[in-house]
Design an enzyme around this catalytic site. Structure first.
Site, PDB file in Angstrom:
ATOM      1  N   TYR A 142       0.836  -1.204   0.000  1.00  0.00           N
ATOM      2  CA  TYR A 142       0.000   0.000   0.000  1.00  0.00           C
ATOM      3  C   TYR A 142       0.870   1.254   0.000  1.00  0.00           C
ATOM      4  O   TYR A 142       0.659   2.183  -0.789  1.00  0.00           O
ATOM      5  CB  TYR A 142      -0.902  -0.028   1.238  1.00  0.00           C
ATOM      6  CG  TYR A 142      -1.797   1.179   1.420  1.00  0.00           C
ATOM      7  CD1 TYR A 142      -2.979   1.297   0.709  1.00  0.00           C
ATOM      8  CD2 TYR A 142      -1.459   2.182   2.319  1.00  0.00           C
ATOM      9  CE1 TYR A 142      -3.812   2.391   0.899  1.00  0.00           C
ATOM     10  CE2 TYR A 142      -2.287   3.283   2.508  1.00  0.00           C
ATOM     11  CZ  TYR A 142      -3.461   3.383   1.792  1.00  0.00           C
ATOM     12  OH  TYR A 142      -4.268   4.465   1.970  1.00  0.00           O
ATOM     13  N   LYS A 146       1.036   4.175  -2.956  1.00  0.00           N
ATOM     14  CA  LYS A 146       0.651   5.559  -2.689  1.00  0.00           C
ATOM     15  C   LYS A 146       1.844   6.502  -2.867  1.00  0.00           C
ATOM     16  O   LYS A 146       1.679   7.644  -3.330  1.00  0.00           O
ATOM     17  CB  LYS A 146       0.050   5.686  -1.293  1.00  0.00           C
ATOM     18  CG  LYS A 146      -1.315   5.008  -1.160  1.00  0.00           C
ATOM     19  CD  LYS A 146      -2.371   5.625  -2.088  1.00  0.00           C
ATOM     20  CE  LYS A 146      -3.773   5.117  -1.804  1.00  0.00           C
ATOM     21  NZ  LYS A 146      -4.785   5.702  -2.725  1.00  0.00           N
TER      22      LYS A 146
END
Lengths: 234, 234
Positions: A142, A146
């Site tokens: 993640y 990002k």
């Protein structure tokens, strides 16, 4: 006649659907790009889930081009994404692959759409995450995805990025959004620190109208306390 | 008997081959992971180019596990990568996909290897790029991929990342490496500002031996002037 034209990437998610509703209520023509259609949108582009990154891009570019017939859009808002935890000791590539598809494929395809179909002075909004400004050892895939979206935003906001003149490329970095699912899974949390979806939709509308725009390429954290959301530019 | 065991991911590239040579000359057992074998390595793992991210990870994990038979390695050095230019106006997803495969798949698979096979106190070195600390509008896919590697490095260097105790996760950020290809394509450049490959291989060896280690999770720029290379920790 429509007030203007908006593309929402991820318009079936909680935030995406809120954006579709918001802009529809102000009489915009709204296109939704997602794995499934949003019946409130004027036009739906269904992304072929198992297609490659480039195939997905080609599909979305062609479908939107056919719908627009040479017209441009006022804003492209990419709020597609997802979350998965995990460190290096378990299924790292599997989790990272999923995060990449959900956050980065969608964001880079949105950037391609902006280069082709965004109006001069239009808005391209992507979705980052405040957590990914630092280490994220418990959610490595993640954080990587990002961080890539953040760097993409900076590049798109810089000279010669390929986006139209006077357009704004920006990434919002929500902490926790006030969605039905979050309320379901965290029923005892302090909701006064969660960011309302309508706040975000209105923020996009303001930026689209050139009101209170941050510098091009900015990462803008949405920090909510006592039901008030501050914009903190990183 | 070998001095220790080293894994080089990308041991067919210029820097990777220099690392293989360096550690072989000090009598290390060296495994090379690349699309093609390096005949100077003790063991070669050939990555199936058209396999998925997860398939590549499974293949590499299994092959290295079979070769090690329960033994651990002193260092995993990932110097795989590539470069492609381009902004949002042309083939963004195609270029970004290529950059992602070359830099991020290799780096995340190296992280998985480190979680499984690195010694307590060992070294995991990845390869970032100083340019990707800022906007890279002329090479958007490259910047995104390297930004992801930077964030991965920070996560791996943080508590509970899944790497063994006292290990060091670090990313080097070269500016220009003094390779044959760079000399061929930039024959008139000032070579005294290019970083020698042997410097980098020796740096990895020092860090592996716990000499002059930067903080865990550091991004270390290699800045060469007048044939002297300084390490600048970002």
């Amino acid at each position: 006649m429509a007030t203007g034209r908006i593309v929402v990437y991820g318009g079936r998610g909680a935030l995406g659907a809120a954006c579709v509703n918001h802009f529809k209520s102000f009489n915009y023509w709204v296109a939704n790009i997602d794995l499934n259609p949003n019946e409130k949108a004027d036009f739906n582009i269904t992304v072929p889930k198992d297609a490659s990154w480039v195939e997905q891009e080609d599909h979305v570019v062609n479908e939107l081009g056919n719908a627009l017939q040479g017209q441009k859009v006022n804003a492209i808002i990419c709020v597609a994404g997802g979350w998965a935890g995990g460190n290096a000791a378990k299924d790292l590539s599997k989790q990272a692959d999923l995060m990449w598809r959900q956050s980065v494929w969608s964001s880079s395809i949105a950037a391609t759409l902006a280069a082709k179909y965004l109006n001069t002075g239009g808005l391209l909004a992507l979705t980052g995450a405040k957590a990914a400004l630092e280490a994220t050892p418990g959610m490595i895939g993640y954080g990587m995805a990002k961080a890539a979206v953040h760097q993409l935003t900076k590049s798109l906001g810089a000279k010669d990025s390929g986006l139209p003149e006077n357009s704004l490329a920006v990434a919002i970095m929500p902490v926790t959004l006030d969605t039905e699912m979050n309320r379901k899974w965290m029923p005892k949390a302090d909701f006064s620190t969660w960011t309302p979806l309508t706040f975000v939709a209105e923020l996009f509308e303001k930026w689209m109208k050139d009101e209170g725009r941050p510098a091009n390429g900015s990462l803008v954290a949405l920090v909510t306390k006592n039901n008030v959301t501050d914009l903190i530019i990183e």
